[in-house]
Scaffold this active site. Structure first.
Site, PDB file in Angstrom:
ATOM      1  N   HIS A 266       0.834  -1.197   0.000  1.00 43.15           N
ATOM      2  CA  HIS A 266       0.000   0.000   0.000  1.00 43.15           C
ATOM      3  C   HIS A 266       0.873   1.252   0.000  1.00 43.15           C
ATOM      4  CE1 HIS A 266      -3.039   2.898   1.015  1.00 43.15           C
ATOM      5  NE2 HIS A 266      -3.971   1.981   0.886  1.00 43.15           N
ATOM      6  N   ARG A 331      -2.501   1.308  -6.702  1.00 39.94           N
ATOM      7  CA  ARG A 331      -1.584   1.100  -5.578  1.00 39.94           C
ATOM      8  C   ARG A 331      -0.230   0.572  -5.994  1.00 39.94           C
ATOM      9  NH1 ARG A 331      -5.937  -1.381  -1.223  1.00 39.94           N
ATOM     10  NH2 ARG A 331      -6.934   0.632  -0.868  1.00 39.94           N
ATOM     11  N   GLU A 426     -10.302 -12.593   2.036  1.00 40.69           N
ATOM     12  CA  GLU A 426      -8.900 -12.445   1.656  1.00 40.69           C
ATOM     13  C   GLU A 426      -8.178 -13.788   1.625  1.00 40.69           C
ATOM     14  OE1 GLU A 426      -6.724  -9.614   4.046  1.00 40.69           O
ATOM     15  OE2 GLU A 426      -4.865  -9.881   2.912  1.00 40.69           O
ATOM     16  N   ARG A 436      -5.123  -5.598  -6.222  1.00 40.07           N
ATOM     17  CA  ARG A 436      -6.488  -5.267  -5.819  1.00 40.07           C
ATOM     18  C   ARG A 436      -6.698  -3.762  -5.869  1.00 40.07           C
ATOM     19  NH1 ARG A 436      -8.752  -3.495  -1.431  1.00 40.07           N
ATOM     20  NH2 ARG A 436      -7.025  -3.854   0.001  1.00 40.07           N
TER      21      ARG A 436
END
Lengths: 638, 248
Positions: A266, A331, A426, A436
């Site tokens: 992230h 991301r 997940e 994702r």
């Protein structure tokens, strides 16, 4: 290992509807004769447990926390996507499907993704009916915002606490079923192994974390909703107790593990401050809607106060490289770009591994009160941790492991390669491919739990005859014996190192060699280092106390032992995939301007690994991916 | 900095507990309070001693697991802050810091600083929900909800169920926790249908769990890391009273 994805034939827009019609049903009066074990009580586990209990199945739900409400789904900040098209901005089920397939860098199964986009709208309806307090406009209707990687506003949110509110919604539905006795809840209970009888998942071995005693549970089916494995990196945004044990134990019992190398880093987390650091804190990606990411153009400016660096000397590198998406680039791309500028020596902060996220332009344009309304709680959180006031000085951020797209392989019905073992949320590998998109994890967890598994598990029960199995079955004796022996071994080594020290060392190996960027040399080195560390673990570990007790060091040691085996599978997967896609960036495979270079001719498949014994290279099976509806294309955000 | 930590140790639920002193020499001001305890635990484990058990998980102030009384105050008494978000820059070299578990009859100690908060879950089982099944719900925008009402519901829903309100209260009352859940639903049309019945059921379970009564001193509000307002207690009392008068 046979991989039959059981994808329905026919046009994709009708496949879920026709599949639902074709699936067998269990008579309402017979549902109570079927029992289900659900491991995990986050969004996926709680919503599945509640929904199955409402239908009439007998459910046992397990979590290692003191309450199901603590599950890590609670930490999701930004929001949940749905194709409601309330803002009238051109969104549709098809566009959400398309964006998710493209965002996943064409490494997901089309039919699953389409179904996810389809049921996304029901999720919002369901949550509102439960009393989830989503943000609203003054007219009383639901508010939407745009979120990482999307050009429409399809994200629903509840301040910066969307995960918490959705989890509390699912938890309230779960509570209702616990109250009427249809779900039996087992808090502070950790699954340590899966019991397979005649090829079917029929039970689990659980350690009661308070008494330390092992317990056996049998059922007609087992559901794993045990989350992801980002903590293999030690430092991640995951909660401290998140681990791979349940999924890894199922893998050792024959479940295929798919795409373990697909991990999401992230882009917006608070940088590490010291060696004692226990975890990393995420700052919601929604901040990138108004924050601008930059570093100094010149290395010489890196140590200076950000306010003293002239506008001309700043490099807003995301806006420069990706003009159409700018600071909202997906991301994987944002994270890699941050690493790039820091590797060039232009990173900021004490470690040199940080970039600025600057709100001064937005504050000037909108006023501090608007920014405060949008992100107040996040700004407070940042200040609490760092001591800096982000209204006055830019935030410092750096990427951190956050989510794992890989997981246990499941078919269209969410069943793994072990009959009866279903995997949701997940913990499975489906839907997100190699990357994702933001606000899609909450969507998938709830889609699986509320709207997919409750249908497909009925089909499983109705399709085959099961022999009665109780916890007296010899298979339970054997698995419990193995578990007892393993615990005894962990306690009896009597070495010099703590579980945490091994976990940190493993995390460093994985972050350096199998993190944001990977290459063959590093992965081969990791495949030497991990077995060596594992060997030392089993020779030099020290866990005081005994097994039949509340023993936090023992809990941690068991989880680290599994990470030490699992990490090797991850590296094998990363090494085998000679291409870059989504969260998997192999330095050897990039374009001239440093973008990921996919190889669709050779790698358009999901890698599914089959256990072959500790330290042995697992066997690779392939589920080839076909793209009949979204044309394979280079993923460009320029 | 150097710190003396005076920590509650109790081996199991029925064992006798005691405060034990530990010394740490090299505490960085950038550490979080729990990271400081991690360092202490690493030291204890290296010496072959039993680590200090404490509840924690997300370490971002949202899961509600962490639960320490630091220097006599739940979560250390910092405004809007859970224990996991307390940083050592708030302490000074040479400080003696006491660390205890939540103290309440309804929250028995399981080990050291870990308490059993399942009483909160049982309160929720008794009616902390809107009675809807999965599926068959109307479109999410079918019922408009005024923004200010939705905002009040959200204020209440921010409760993380940590139990600091109970730990702060001299009566170990759970009124703030219970009223937050009732408050969330009573401000939304979806929750209004069961409003009075819900208040009766939750209060009955709260009493059955052995939580104390409220005497309006509002220590709960002061200790709440999520700023839940004691106004919700007044609303709950109103619903409870009305429920018993109208539908006894």
């Amino acid at each position: 290992m046979k991989l039959d994805a059981k994808v329905p034939s026919g046009p994709i827009a009708q496949s879920w509807d026709s599949h639902r019609f074709e699936m067998k049903l269990v008579n309402p009066a017979n549902k109570r004769k079927f029992s289900v074990i659900v491991v995990g009580s986050g969004l996926a586990g709680a919503s599945a447990s509640a929904s199955m209990a409402e239908l009439g199945y007998e459910v046992d739900c397990f979590c290692f926390s003191d309450s199901p409400r603590r599950a890590h789904s609670i930490a999701a900040q930004g929001g949940i996507n749905a194709a409601k098209t309330y803002p009238n901005d051109g969104d549709s089920v098809w566009r959400l499907f398309y964006d998710t397939v493209k965002g996943g860098d064409f490494r997901s199964r089309e039919a699953n993704v389409y179904r996810l986009a389809q049921v996304s709208n029901h999720i919002i309806d369901q949550c509102v009916a439960q009393g989830v307090p989503f943000a609203r406009e003054y007219g009383g209707l639901l508010a939407n915002r745009s979120f990482g990687g999307a050009q429409v506003s399809r994200t629903f949110y509840a301040r910066g606490q969307t995960g918490q509110q959705l989890l509390l919604g699912a938890y309230s539905a779960l509570c209702r079923q616990i109250g009427v006795g249809k779900v039996k809840m087992h808090p502070r209970a950790e699954m340590l192994d899966l019991v397979v009888v005649n090829g079917q998942a029929r039970g689990i071995i659980v350690r009661n974390l308070v008494s330390g005693r092992l317990e056996r549970y049998a059922a007609n089916a087992v559901v794993l909703a045990t989350g992801g494995y980002s903590n293999v990196f030690y430092l991640s945004t995951n909660a401290k107790a998140c681990n791979v044990t349940a999924a890894y134990r199922a893998y050792k019992r024959g479940a295929g593990f798919a795409n373990p190398c697909y991990t999401q880093i992230h882009p917006t987390c608070i940088p590490q401050s010291g060696d004692y650091q226990s975890k990393l804190t995420l700052m919601s990606e929604s901040l990138r809607n108004d924050g601008r990411v930059w570093v100094p153009k010149n290395q010489a400016d890196c140590g200076k106060a950000p306010g003293s660096i002239a506008e001309n000397d700043r490099d807003y590198y995301l806006e420069r490289k990706y003009p159409s998406f700018g600071n909202l680039a997906p991301r994987d791309i944002s994270s890699r770009s941050a690493k790039e500028v820091c590797d060039e020596g232009r990173g900021i902060g004490p470690s040199g591994y940080g970039v600025y996220l600057d709100f001064s332009e937005a504050i000037g344009r909108l006023g501090q009160n608007v920014i405060q309304e949008r992100y107040g709680n996040l700004f407070e959180m940042y200040e609490r941790i760092t001591g800096d006031d982000p209204y006055q000085t830019p935030m410092r951020i750096y990427p951190a492991p956050h989510y794992t797209m890989g997981g246990l392989w499941v078919d269209y019905n969410l069943m793994s390669t072990i009959e009866g073992l279903h995997v949701i949320g997940e913990a499975n590998f489906s839907d997100h491919g190699a990357n994702r998109l933001g606000a899609s994890a909450l969507m998938q967890g709830l889609a699986d739990g509320y709207f997919v598994l409750p249908y497909t598990i009925g089909h499983y029960f109705a399709s085959q005859k099961q022999t009665p199995v109780t916890i007296e079955n010899a298979a339970f004796d054997n698995v419990e014996k193995e578990t007892t022996e393993r615990i005894r071994k962990l306690l009896s080594i009597g070495g010099n190192r703590t579980p945490d020290s091994f976990h940190r060392e493993l995390g460093r190996i994985m972050w350096n060699q199998c993190g944001m960027a990977r290459n063959e040399k590093g992965l081969r080195a990791a495949l030497q280092q991990i077995p060596a560390l594992r060997e030392e673990f089993w020779k030099n570990l020290r866990v005081p106390g005994c097994g039949e007790d509340f023993n936090i060091a023992l809990e941690h040691a068991g989880r680290v032992a599994d990470f030490l085996e699992f990490a090797e599978v991850m590296c094998h997967d990363a090494l085998e995939r000679n291409e870059s896609c989504g969260g998997h960036f192999r330095e050897e495979y990039q374009t001239d301007d440093g973008e990921a270079l996919r190889n669709d001719d050779e790698y358009c498949y999901s890698s599914v690994w089959e256990y072959q014994g500790v330290g042995n290279t697992p066997a690779l099976h392939k589920e080839s991916l076909t793209f009949d509806n979204v044309k394979l294309a280079v993923r460009s955000y320029k | 900095m150097k710190l003396t930590l005076r920590i509650w140790r109790q081996h199991h639920r029925t064992a006798k507990g005691e405060m034990v002193d530990y010394h740490l020499d090299d505490v960085s001001e950038h550490m979080s309070f729990l990271e400081m305890l991690d360092v202490l635990n690493e030291k204890l484990l290296a010496e072959g001693k039993d680590a200090i058990a404490f509840d924690h998980d997300c370490r971002e102030g949202i899961c509600g697991a962490c639960s320490l009384v630091i220097n006599g105050k739940p979560h250390g008494g910092f405004p809007n802050t859970t224990t996991c978000q307390v940083h050592m820059r708030h302490f000074n070299d040479g400080d003696v810091v006491t660390v205890e578990p939540w103290r309440a009859n309804a929250f028995p100690v399981l080990k050291d600083l870990v308490v059993d908060r399942t009483a909160f879950d049982r309160v929720m089982h008794s009616g902390g929900f809107v009675s809807v099944n999965t599926g068959g719900t109307p479109d999410a925008n079918a019922i408009p909800i005024a923004k200010n009402e939705a905002d009040i519901a959200m204020d209440a829903a921010a409760c993380i169920g940590c139990g600091a309100c109970v730990a702060a209260c001299k009566n170990a009352s759970a009124m703030l926790f219970v009223s937050a859940k009732i408050g969330q639903f009573r401000h939304l049309p979806q929750g209004k249908v069961e409003q009075l019945d819900r208040a009766k059921r939750l209060v009955a379970q709260m009493d059955a769990e052995g939580f104390g009564a409220c005497t309006n001193t509002y220590d709960c509000e002061g200790a709440c890391p999520k700023s839940i307002s004691a106004t919700f207690i007044a609303e709950m009392n109103r619903d409870f009273l009305k429920g018993n008068l109208c539908e006894p």
